[in-house]
Design a protein around this motif. Sequence first.
Motif, mmCIF file in Angstrom:
data_model
loop_
_atom_site.group_PDB
_atom_site.id
_atom_site.type_symbol
_atom_site.label_atom_id
_atom_site.label_comp_id
_atom_site.label_asym_id
_atom_site.label_seq_id
_atom_site.Cartn_x
_atom_site.Cartn_y
_atom_site.Cartn_z
ATOM 1 N N GLY A 1 0.763 -1.386 0.072
ATOM 2 C CA GLY A 1 -0.092 0.001 -0.038
ATOM 3 C C GLY A 1 0.827 1.334 -0.063
ATOM 4 N N GLU A 2 2.013 1.306 0.405
ATOM 5 C CA GLU A 2 2.759 2.448 0.608
ATOM 6 C C GLU A 2 3.426 2.783 -0.552
ATOM 7 O OE1 GLU A 2 3.066 4.605 3.319
ATOM 8 O OE2 GLU A 2 1.378 3.275 3.983
ATOM 9 N N THR A 3 3.721 1.501 -1.552
ATOM 10 C CA THR A 3 4.720 2.012 -2.825
ATOM 11 C C THR A 3 3.834 1.677 -3.965
ATOM 12 O OG1 THR A 3 5.251 -0.429 -2.636
ATOM 13 C CG2 THR A 3 6.614 1.488 -1.410
ATOM 14 N N ASP B 1 9.280 3.117 -4.531
ATOM 15 C CA ASP B 1 9.723 2.921 -3.354
ATOM 16 C C ASP B 1 11.304 3.443 -3.730
ATOM 17 O OD1 ASP B 1 10.462 2.009 -1.072
ATOM 18 O OD2 ASP B 1 10.436 -0.009 -1.623
ATOM 19 N N PRO B 2 11.401 4.949 -3.274
ATOM 20 C CA PRO B 2 12.840 5.291 -3.475
ATOM 21 C C PRO B 2 13.885 4.724 -2.737
ATOM 22 C CG PRO B 2 11.331 7.152 -3.106
ATOM 23 C CD PRO B 2 10.437 5.637 -3.134
ATOM 24 N N GLN B 3 13.368 4.214 -1.513
ATOM 25 C CA GLN B 3 14.261 3.335 -0.495
ATOM 26 C C GLN B 3 14.684 2.020 -0.735
ATOM 27 O OE1 GLN B 3 15.865 5.808 1.333
ATOM 28 N NE2 GLN B 3 14.219 7.429 0.352
ATOM 29 N N PHE C 1 13.298 -1.595 -8.309
ATOM 30 C CA PHE C 1 12.095 -1.305 -7.833
ATOM 31 C C PHE C 1 11.830 -0.056 -7.115
ATOM 32 C CE2 PHE C 1 12.772 -6.110 -7.473
ATOM 33 C CZ PHE C 1 11.942 -6.438 -8.414
ATOM 34 N N ARG C 2 12.565 1.010 -7.319
ATOM 35 C CA ARG C 2 12.529 2.188 -6.761
ATOM 36 C C ARG C 2 11.414 3.079 -7.625
ATOM 37 N NH1 ARG C 2 18.888 2.999 -6.076
ATOM 38 N NH2 ARG C 2 19.136 1.283 -4.263
ATOM 39 N N CYS C 3 11.367 2.885 -8.841
ATOM 40 C CA CYS C 3 10.521 3.680 -9.581
ATOM 41 C C CYS C 3 10.100 2.825 -10.718
ATOM 42 C CB CYS C 3 10.878 4.980 -9.862
ATOM 43 S SG CYS C 3 9.711 6.065 -10.888
ATOM 44 N N GLY C 4 9.093 2.272 -10.984
ATOM 45 C CA GLY C 4 8.783 1.524 -12.381
ATOM 46 C C GLY C 4 7.171 1.190 -12.549
ATOM 47 N N ILE C 5 7.039 0.649 -13.580
ATOM 48 C CA ILE C 5 5.625 0.012 -13.928
ATOM 49 C C ILE C 5 5.634 -1.060 -13.537
ATOM 50 C CG2 ILE C 5 4.214 -0.263 -16.048
ATOM 51 C CD1 ILE C 5 5.832 2.105 -17.464
#
Length: 154
Positions: free
Chosen positions: A45-47, A68-70, A76-80
């Motif tokens: 839910g957060e990401t 999920d920048p962390q 998996f930090r920024c994607g489709i």
Amino acid sequence: MTSSLRLETITPDNVGAACRLRVRPEQEDFVAPVAWSLAEAYANGETAWPRLIFDADELVGFVMGGFDPQSPVDVFRCGIWRLNIVAGQQGRGYGRFAVESVCAEARRRGQDRVTVLWAAGEHGPEQFYLRLGFRPTGQEIHGQIVGELLLAER
């Protein structure tokens, strides 16, 4: 592209229609059903960033971004995470709209790279993503090719 395209969040009123969304039969091995994606979104839910794609009042697709920048895994930090376009609606620009929408959200969040995973295969999405400017990174995760789009280049 018409100005009638929009993204909507998943609500109690549209979740049933979302779960009934189907891609072409030959694509089913390449993308999870929307119901599976929504369960994944609930668990993350957060990401997770799940959205329905509408053209006027017609549901034409589903896209889920992940932010999920962390994440310790840069892919998996920024994607489709998912893209499903209704079987009879493909080839009309809805997928492009979905990808551009995830990229716009990524930029809004200060990201400069969007990733996507795809499985190779005759009916897979590889050519679609390559046409949109994604390039293979040389990595594979879970047997899938990792593609990236550097937003600064667009």
